[in-house]
Design a protein around this motif. Sequence first.
Motif, PDB file in Angstrom:
ATOM      1  N   MET A 147      30.654 -13.820   2.679  1.00  0.00           N
ATOM      2  CA  MET A 147      31.685 -14.735   3.195  1.00  0.00           C
ATOM      3  C   MET A 147      31.170 -16.165   3.184  1.00  0.00           C
ATOM      4  O   MET A 147      31.901 -17.099   2.870  1.00  0.00           O
ATOM      5  N   LEU A 148      29.893 -16.308   3.518  1.00  0.00           N
ATOM      6  CA  LEU A 148      29.309 -17.649   3.505  1.00  0.00           C
ATOM      7  C   LEU A 148      29.308 -18.243   2.104  1.00  0.00           C
ATOM      8  O   LEU A 148      29.491 -19.448   1.914  1.00  0.00           O
ATOM      9  N   GLU A 149      29.114 -17.373   1.105  1.00  0.00           N
ATOM     10  CA  GLU A 149      29.111 -17.862  -0.285  1.00  0.00           C
ATOM     11  C   GLU A 149      30.488 -18.399  -0.664  1.00  0.00           C
ATOM     12  O   GLU A 149      30.612 -19.437  -1.304  1.00  0.00           O
ATOM     13  N   GLN A 150      31.526 -17.662  -0.245  1.00  0.00           N
ATOM     14  CA  GLN A 150      32.901 -18.125  -0.481  1.00  0.00           C
ATOM     15  C   GLN A 150      33.116 -19.479   0.197  1.00  0.00           C
ATOM     16  O   GLN A 150      33.712 -20.393  -0.356  1.00  0.00           O
ATOM     17  N   ARG A 206      30.896 -21.659   1.026  1.00  0.00           N
ATOM     18  CA  ARG A 206      30.143 -22.710   0.333  1.00  0.00           C
ATOM     19  C   ARG A 206      30.855 -23.173  -0.923  1.00  0.00           C
ATOM     20  O   ARG A 206      30.848 -24.334  -1.283  1.00  0.00           O
ATOM     21  N   GLU A 207      31.488 -22.205  -1.606  1.00  0.00           N
ATOM     22  CA  GLU A 207      32.153 -22.509  -2.868  1.00  0.00           C
ATOM     23  C   GLU A 207      33.263 -23.542  -2.670  1.00  0.00           C
ATOM     24  O   GLU A 207      33.565 -24.331  -3.537  1.00  0.00           O
ATOM     25  N   PHE A 208      33.861 -23.515  -1.474  1.00  0.00           N
ATOM     26  CA  PHE A 208      34.904 -24.499  -1.174  1.00  0.00           C
ATOM     27  C   PHE A 208      34.321 -25.857  -0.810  1.00  0.00           C
ATOM     28  O   PHE A 208      35.043 -26.792  -0.532  1.00  0.00           O
ATOM     29  N   GLY A 209      32.996 -25.917  -0.818  1.00  0.00           N
ATOM     30  CA  GLY A 209      32.346 -27.176  -0.511  1.00  0.00           C
ATOM     31  C   GLY A 209      32.219 -27.441   0.975  1.00  0.00           C
ATOM     32  O   GLY A 209      31.805 -28.515   1.391  1.00  0.00           O
ATOM     33  N   LEU A 210      32.593 -26.434   1.783  1.00  0.00           N
ATOM     34  CA  LEU A 210      32.504 -26.641   3.224  1.00  0.00           C
ATOM     35  C   LEU A 210      31.050 -26.555   3.680  1.00  0.00           C
ATOM     36  O   LEU A 210      30.283 -25.757   3.144  1.00  0.00           O
ATOM     37  N   PRO A 211      30.671 -27.370   4.645  1.00  0.00           N
ATOM     38  CA  PRO A 211      29.266 -27.355   5.078  1.00  0.00           C
ATOM     39  C   PRO A 211      28.932 -26.063   5.817  1.00  0.00           C
ATOM     40  O   PRO A 211      29.787 -25.483   6.469  1.00  0.00           O
ATOM     41  N   GLU A 212      27.685 -25.644   5.669  1.00  0.00           N
ATOM     42  CA  GLU A 212      27.261 -24.418   6.364  1.00  0.00           C
ATOM     43  C   GLU A 212      27.053 -24.684   7.843  1.00  0.00           C
ATOM     44  O   GLU A 212      27.216 -23.800   8.667  1.00  0.00           O
ATOM     45  N   VAL A 213      26.665 -25.904   8.156  1.00  0.00           N
ATOM     46  CA  VAL A 213      26.440 -26.258   9.558  1.00  0.00           C
ATOM     47  C   VAL A 213      27.682 -26.971  10.088  1.00  0.00           C
ATOM     48  O   VAL A 213      28.127 -27.971   9.526  1.00  0.00           O
ATOM     49  N   LEU A 214      28.252 -26.397  11.146  1.00  0.00           N
ATOM     50  CA  LEU A 214      29.434 -26.996  11.767  1.00  0.00           C
ATOM     51  C   LEU A 214      29.024 -27.599  13.112  1.00  0.00           C
ATOM     52  O   LEU A 214      27.985 -27.242  13.674  1.00  0.00           O
ATOM     53  N   TYR A 215      29.860 -28.487  13.606  1.00  0.00           N
ATOM     54  CA  TYR A 215      29.572 -29.137  14.886  1.00  0.00           C
ATOM     55  C   TYR A 215      30.726 -28.876  15.844  1.00  0.00           C
ATOM     56  O   TYR A 215      31.864 -29.261  15.556  1.00  0.00           O
ATOM     57  N   GLY A 216      30.443 -28.179  16.928  1.00  0.00           N
ATOM     58  CA  GLY A 216      31.493 -27.866  17.901  1.00  0.00           C
ATOM     59  C   GLY A 216      32.099 -29.137  18.486  1.00  0.00           C
ATOM     60  O   GLY A 216      31.398 -30.134  18.671  1.00  0.00           O
ATOM     61  N   ARG A 217      33.390 -29.064  18.733  1.00  0.00           N
ATOM     62  CA  ARG A 217      34.063 -30.226  19.356  1.00  0.00           C
ATOM     63  C   ARG A 217      34.975 -29.707  20.463  1.00  0.00           C
ATOM     64  O   ARG A 217      35.726 -28.755  20.255  1.00  0.00           O
TER      65      ARG A 217
END
Lengths: 398, 227
Positions: free
Chosen positions: A341-344, A346-357
Amino acid sequence: MLRLAWRNLLRTPGRSLVTGGVVALVVFLSLLFLSVYAGAFDAFYRLLLERTGHLLVRVEDYEDKTDLESLTFLPPSLPLPPGAEVEGVLEGGGLAIVGGRNRTVVITGMEPRGLARQQGLLKEGGLPRASGEALLGEALAQALQVGLGDEVVVYAPGGFGLGVYAFRVVGLLDFPETHLEAQTLMVPLEDAQALLAPGRVSRLEIRLPGLGLYDLKALEEVKTALAPHLQGLKVETWLEANPVYAALLPLYDTIMAIYVGIFFVLAGLILFNALYLSLVERVREFGLLAGLGLSGRRILGLVFWESFLLVGVAALLGMGAGLLVHLELADGFRLPLPQWMLEQYREFGLPEVLYGRLGVKEVLLTLGYAVGVALLAALWPGYVASRLEPVEAMRYVP
Amino acid sequence: MPIIEVNRVRKVYRGDGVETVALRGVDLTVEAGEFTALVGPSGSGKSTLLHLLAGLDLPTEGEVWVGGVWLSRLSRSERARVRLERIGLVFQAYNLLPVLTALENAALILEFRGVPKAERERRALAALEALGLKEKAGRFPRQLSGGEQQRVAVARALAAEPLLILADEPTANLDSKNGLALIERMKALNREQGVTFLFSTHDPRLLEHVKRIVRLEDGAIVGEEWR
C-alpha cells in the motif's frame, strides 16, 4: 445534586469505568483520526500545490483553444511580492520516433526547478542537466523500446519552432496513471521552446514562499493585484486550476463530522445502556426523591448530571491522551500501512511522512459530539425517571 | 385554621375493568400540634389517605386541604413543591438514599430547597441529635440498623421544619422495642417542638402513646378516640 450524581456513578464502579472508558476511547480515537486525516489531506493538497504553484498564468479562454500559437505567450513582467518564484512551462503535442516506431507525446518544457520536482517520480536514471536531454514515461520508453542513453527524435509540426529535435533519454518516470506515463516527454524549457515556440510559454507557475496551504485570502489578494498587468492572460489560484480537487475542500468538514459522528453513535448507545440500567436499578430511589418533593424537572436534571459527569471526566481523559499523541504526530509520522500500500502511495508522489494537524475546530467538534451524546443518551432515561409515580415507584421490586 | 382538612373524600382505583373503592366519603380535620394515629386493618385505606394528604395522589371526589392549600387544584409539580416545603414524609421502608450518609440524608430536603450547606448541616445534625443519632451522622444507611434508618428518615423530615409530618407505618419493619423507641422520639418532638404528626399503624402497643386515634375500616372512618 452534583454530589448525588457523582456518588451514584461510583456505586457501580465497574459499569461506570467501562462506559467512561468507551467514551474516553472514542474521544481519543476521534482526535487521532482527525489529526491523521488532516495530515493526509494536507499532504495531498501540498503535493497539488507543489505541482501547480500558488498561481497559474495562462491565456484567456485557454480551455477553448487548440492551436499552439494562441495557447502560448511571451512571459510578461509581473509585480510580485518579494521572494516570489516564477517558472515558465511550455506544453505541446508531438510525435516521438525511434527507428520504425513512433508514439504521440505531450512535450513538456520545464525550467531546472520544475525538472527537479520530478525527482520523486524518477524510476531510473537522472534528471536532464543539459540541452538535448529528456525524461520519458516508463510506459512510453517501453512502447518505443528505448532505454537510458538512447536517442529519441521528436517531430512537432504544429508549432512554429524548429519542428524536429533529437533528445537523449536520461531518465525514466513512473506515474500512477499509465496513460500519462505512455505519453510523457519532459525536456528543458529552452529545448521545448526551440522545438515548438521560441521564447514562449503555455503557462507561468508562481510560487509564493511563506504562504500557507489554506491562506486563500492572501492568495486572492496577490491574484487581484496581478490581474491589471495581464493583457489577454488569466491568473488562477491552484484550487481554481484544479476544480475537481477544489470541490473536495468544502466537503472536508462534512466528511470529518460524519466519520467522528459514527464513533460517537457507538459511544452513545453504550452510555444509553448504562444510564437505562441505572434507572431500572434505582426506580425506588427516584420514587423516594419524587415523594420527598423533588420535581420531575430536577429528577431529569439529576440523570443529566450523571451523564454529563461521566462523559465529562471520560472526555477530558480521552482528550488529554489524544492531544498528547497528536503532539507526537504533529512532529511527523509514517502511515502504519503494509508495504504494497505504501508503494501505491509513493507512486502518487505523496510523502511517506505525514504531519498531524489538529485545530480548535476539530477539538470543539469532538467536545460538541461528547456533549451531544451525553445529552441524547440521558434524554429517555431522564424522561422516564421524571415521570415515575412516586407511590408506584417506591413499591417497585427490581 | 386546621392543618389538615379532608371533606367527603372518595378514592376509587380503576384497572383491568375492576373498580376498587379505597376511601368512601372520608371527613377528617387535624389541628396544629396534634399527635394522631390512623389505625385499621390492611386495606382499610390508611396509606391511601396519607398519600392523598401528601399530594402523591389525587382524590376521585372531595377536597383535601393541607396548610390552607387545596391540593386537587395544583399541578403535579406544584404538589411536589408543597411536599418539599410543607410536608415531612416518612415511608414504611426504603426511606434513605444508600449513597448518602445519615447526615446527608437528613439534610436532603434542605439541599433540594437550596439552603446553604453550613445551615442545612447544622439543622440536620440538630435533628439527628434530637433522635439520638448524632454519633452516627457520618454512617451510610447500610451501616445503620433498621430502627436507626427510620429515625434518620424522621430526622430528615424534622430538619426541614415542615407544617406536619406524615408517616406511613413507620414502625412496620421494626421490632417492638425499636418501634416503641421511634414512637417515643416522635412524641417527644411533638411535645417539645410542637411538630404535628399523623401516622398510620396497626400495632396496638403504640396506641398508648398517642393523643388521638382515628379508626379506619373498609375506606371509612368508623371511630375516633381522644386521650
